[in-house]
Design a protein around this motif. Sequence first.
Motif, PDB file in Angstrom:
ATOM      1  N   ASP A 175      33.223 -25.182  24.234  1.00 35.56           N
ATOM      2  CA  ASP A 175      34.525 -26.294  23.963  1.00 35.56           C
ATOM      3  C   ASP A 175      35.847 -25.616  25.123  1.00 35.56           C
ATOM      4  OD1 ASP A 175      37.723 -26.934  23.254  1.00 35.56           O
ATOM      5  OD2 ASP A 175      36.203 -28.236  21.748  1.00 35.56           O
ATOM      6  N   GLY A 176      36.780 -25.705  25.509  1.00 29.75           N
ATOM      7  CA  GLY A 176      38.052 -25.171  26.476  1.00 29.75           C
ATOM      8  C   GLY A 176      38.520 -24.063  24.931  1.00 29.75           C
ATOM      9  N   ALA A 177      39.079 -24.779  24.350  1.00 32.15           N
ATOM     10  CA  ALA A 177      39.426 -23.757  23.361  1.00 32.15           C
ATOM     11  C   ALA A 177      39.076 -22.955  22.830  1.00 32.15           C
ATOM     12  CB  ALA A 177      39.975 -25.122  21.695  1.00 32.15           C
ATOM     13  N   LEU A 178      37.779 -22.858  22.535  1.00 36.68           N
ATOM     14  CA  LEU A 178      36.630 -21.480  22.265  1.00 36.68           C
ATOM     15  C   LEU A 178      37.173 -20.534  24.173  1.00 36.68           C
ATOM     16  CD1 LEU A 178      35.075 -19.587  21.002  1.00 36.68           C
ATOM     17  CD2 LEU A 178      32.975 -20.558  22.195  1.00 36.68           C
ATOM     18  N   THR A 179      37.171 -21.330  24.980  1.00 40.40           N
ATOM     19  CA  THR A 179      37.305 -20.016  25.843  1.00 40.40           C
ATOM     20  C   THR A 179      38.778 -20.443  25.907  1.00 40.40           C
ATOM     21  OG1 THR A 179      35.669 -21.631  26.870  1.00 40.40           O
ATOM     22  CG2 THR A 179      37.561 -20.118  28.591  1.00 40.40           C
ATOM     23  N   ASP A 180      39.755 -20.482  25.866  1.00 37.43           N
ATOM     24  CA  ASP A 180      41.014 -19.742  25.395  1.00 37.43           C
ATOM     25  C   ASP A 180      41.491 -18.837  24.770  1.00 37.43           C
ATOM     26  OD1 ASP A 180      41.697 -21.596  28.168  1.00 37.43           O
ATOM     27  OD2 ASP A 180      42.646 -23.544  26.525  1.00 37.43           O
ATOM     28  N   ILE A 181      40.986 -19.606  23.030  1.00 39.80           N
ATOM     29  CA  ILE A 181      40.842 -17.908  22.664  1.00 39.80           C
ATOM     30  C   ILE A 181      39.683 -16.492  22.850  1.00 39.80           C
ATOM     31  CG2 ILE A 181      40.164 -17.656  19.915  1.00 39.80           C
ATOM     32  CD1 ILE A 181      40.376 -20.505  19.414  1.00 39.80           C
ATOM     33  N   VAL A 182      39.277 -16.743  23.332  1.00 38.28           N
ATOM     34  CA  VAL A 182      38.168 -15.159  23.542  1.00 38.28           C
ATOM     35  C   VAL A 182      39.024 -14.742  24.640  1.00 38.28           C
ATOM     36  CG1 VAL A 182      36.677 -15.604  22.605  1.00 38.28           C
ATOM     37  CG2 VAL A 182      36.449 -16.265  24.833  1.00 38.28           C
ATOM     38  N   THR A 183      38.897 -15.456  25.879  1.00 38.93           N
ATOM     39  CA  THR A 183      39.914 -14.763  27.111  1.00 38.93           C
ATOM     40  C   THR A 183      41.216 -14.637  26.775  1.00 38.93           C
ATOM     41  OG1 THR A 183      40.230 -17.328  27.976  1.00 38.93           O
ATOM     42  CG2 THR A 183      38.473 -16.540  28.569  1.00 38.93           C
ATOM     43  N   ALA A 184      42.405 -15.437  26.076  1.00 39.79           N
ATOM     44  CA  ALA A 184      43.213 -14.504  25.513  1.00 39.79           C
ATOM     45  C   ALA A 184      43.184 -13.182  25.136  1.00 39.79           C
ATOM     46  CB  ALA A 184      43.856 -16.187  24.712  1.00 39.79           C
ATOM     47  N   LEU A 185      42.629 -13.267  24.112  1.00 42.83           N
ATOM     48  CA  LEU A 185      42.280 -11.985  23.402  1.00 42.83           C
ATOM     49  C   LEU A 185      42.614 -11.031  24.591  1.00 42.83           C
ATOM     50  CD1 LEU A 185      40.783 -12.670  20.406  1.00 42.83           C
ATOM     51  CD2 LEU A 185      42.820 -12.393  20.704  1.00 42.83           C
ATOM     52  N   ARG A 250      34.278  -6.746  19.334  1.00 39.38           N
ATOM     53  CA  ARG A 250      34.406  -7.501  18.344  1.00 39.38           C
ATOM     54  C   ARG A 250      35.654  -8.562  17.770  1.00 39.38           C
ATOM     55  NH1 ARG A 250      32.419  -4.126  12.916  1.00 39.38           N
ATOM     56  NH2 ARG A 250      33.113  -5.541  11.039  1.00 39.38           N
ATOM     57  N   GLN A 251      36.780  -8.384  18.520  1.00 41.69           N
ATOM     58  CA  GLN A 251      37.770  -9.102  18.045  1.00 41.69           C
ATOM     59  C   GLN A 251      37.616 -10.606  18.644  1.00 41.69           C
ATOM     60  OE1 GLN A 251      41.351  -7.817  20.014  1.00 41.69           O
ATOM     61  NE2 GLN A 251      42.600  -9.224  18.284  1.00 41.69           N
ATOM     62  N   MET A 252      36.767 -10.644  20.235  1.00 46.29           N
ATOM     63  CA  MET A 252      36.454 -11.712  20.744  1.00 46.29           C
ATOM     64  C   MET A 252      35.845 -12.291  19.960  1.00 46.29           C
ATOM     65  SD  MET A 252      36.999 -11.300  24.750  1.00 46.29           S
ATOM     66  CE  MET A 252      35.844 -10.189  24.195  1.00 46.29           C
ATOM     67  N   LEU A 253      33.808 -11.454  19.112  1.00 46.89           N
ATOM     68  CA  LEU A 253      33.637 -12.244  18.616  1.00 46.89           C
ATOM     69  C   LEU A 253      33.570 -13.431  17.179  1.00 46.89           C
ATOM     70  CD1 LEU A 253      30.779  -9.639  20.008  1.00 46.89           C
ATOM     71  CD2 LEU A 253      30.081 -11.842  20.368  1.00 46.89           C
ATOM     72  N   ALA A 254      34.048 -12.149  17.026  1.00 46.45           N
ATOM     73  CA  ALA A 254      35.168 -12.636  14.885  1.00 46.45           C
ATOM     74  C   ALA A 254      35.779 -14.037  15.460  1.00 46.45           C
ATOM     75  CB  ALA A 254      35.709 -10.985  14.490  1.00 46.45           C
ATOM     76  N   ALA A 255      36.256 -13.929  16.410  1.00 45.83           N
ATOM     77  CA  ALA A 255      37.522 -15.207  16.587  1.00 45.83           C
ATOM     78  C   ALA A 255      36.432 -16.331  17.186  1.00 45.83           C
ATOM     79  CB  ALA A 255      38.582 -14.794  17.791  1.00 45.83           C
ATOM     80  N   ALA A 256      35.518 -15.682  17.697  1.00 40.41           N
ATOM     81  CA  ALA A 256      34.383 -17.087  18.137  1.00 40.41           C
ATOM     82  C   ALA A 256      33.451 -17.504  16.918  1.00 40.41           C
ATOM     83  CB  ALA A 256      33.114 -16.944  18.913  1.00 40.41           C
ATOM     84  N   ALA A 257      33.727 -16.486  15.830  1.00 39.18           N
ATOM     85  CA  ALA A 257      33.021 -16.779  14.796  1.00 39.18           C
ATOM     86  C   ALA A 257      33.628 -17.960  14.204  1.00 39.18           C
ATOM     87  CB  ALA A 257      32.269 -15.918  14.358  1.00 39.18           C
ATOM     88  N   ASP A 258      35.104 -17.196  13.965  1.00 38.12           N
ATOM     89  CA  ASP A 258      36.005 -18.068  12.821  1.00 38.12           C
ATOM     90  C   ASP A 258      36.329 -19.249  13.570  1.00 38.12           C
ATOM     91  OD1 ASP A 258      36.459 -15.788  11.318  1.00 38.12           O
ATOM     92  OD2 ASP A 258      38.686 -15.526  11.834  1.00 38.12           O
TER      93      ASP A 258
END
Length: 262
Positions: A175-185, A250-258
């Motif tokens: 999902d593009g939303a997941l990509t946006d979340i981790v790349t924004a971080l 860690r921040q990116m992976l935690a955000a992905a899991a959330d």
Amino acid sequence: MDYHFGPGTLPLLVSMPHVGTDIPDDIAATMTPAARVLADTDWHLRELYGFLRDLGASTLAARWSRYVIDLNRPPENTNLYPGQDTTGLCPLDTFAREPLYPPGGAPGDEEVRRRLALYWQPYHDRLRAELDRLLHVHGKVVLWEAHSIASHVPRFFEGKLPDLNFGTADGASCDGALTDIVTALAQVDGRYTVAVNGRFKGGHITRFYGKPERGVHALQLEMCQSTYMDEAPPFAYREDLAERVQPLLRQMLAAAADWAGQ
């Protein structure tokens, strides 16, 4: 055991198919000295991602070297980047074009089939089983493909790679939303250069298992090894560099899991 596996509780599986450094004795006996340097290994990723157990993620890491068989290539050995140079299912040379076998010593079709059954299939069976388990528990899961590569590999790209290269098969694997979340971080962090679906769009695992319509969202991160280690032999792990990038990972992976758990 053909891999290192740890089940977790989060809707997150981190796969490391290129960290393996073992070569079976019978195969090693057929290879050149260049193979024993293992230069194209995704070095030290299990250590770099050592926080995953505390985070609660499932982990799957290869035992066998990619020189034995590449777990991130399709079994039929099709080129994932048509028109571009790449190494195959059973690589014949290193990224620096050093032969892995003496003349006439490359594995034939029967040997490739043997390696598929013995070394490739067990990893993929475990990967599939853990994705299915996490899907049953959570209904949605993130498959994070963890990779690293030397920052300069002239065979495959010009100049220096961006530090963090995210691949989602041009948006098809998650999902593009997941990509946006981790790349924004990563972009907000500001210390590392970032690319999305640039030179690396995701290998076989990202493309094959990433099925957003079925609840599996696969994303590959290809990191420059200069972000956490020395890129020249003996390929030493650099604690000082690793400690800088680990909080972001860690921040990116935690955000992905959330995101998957919502």
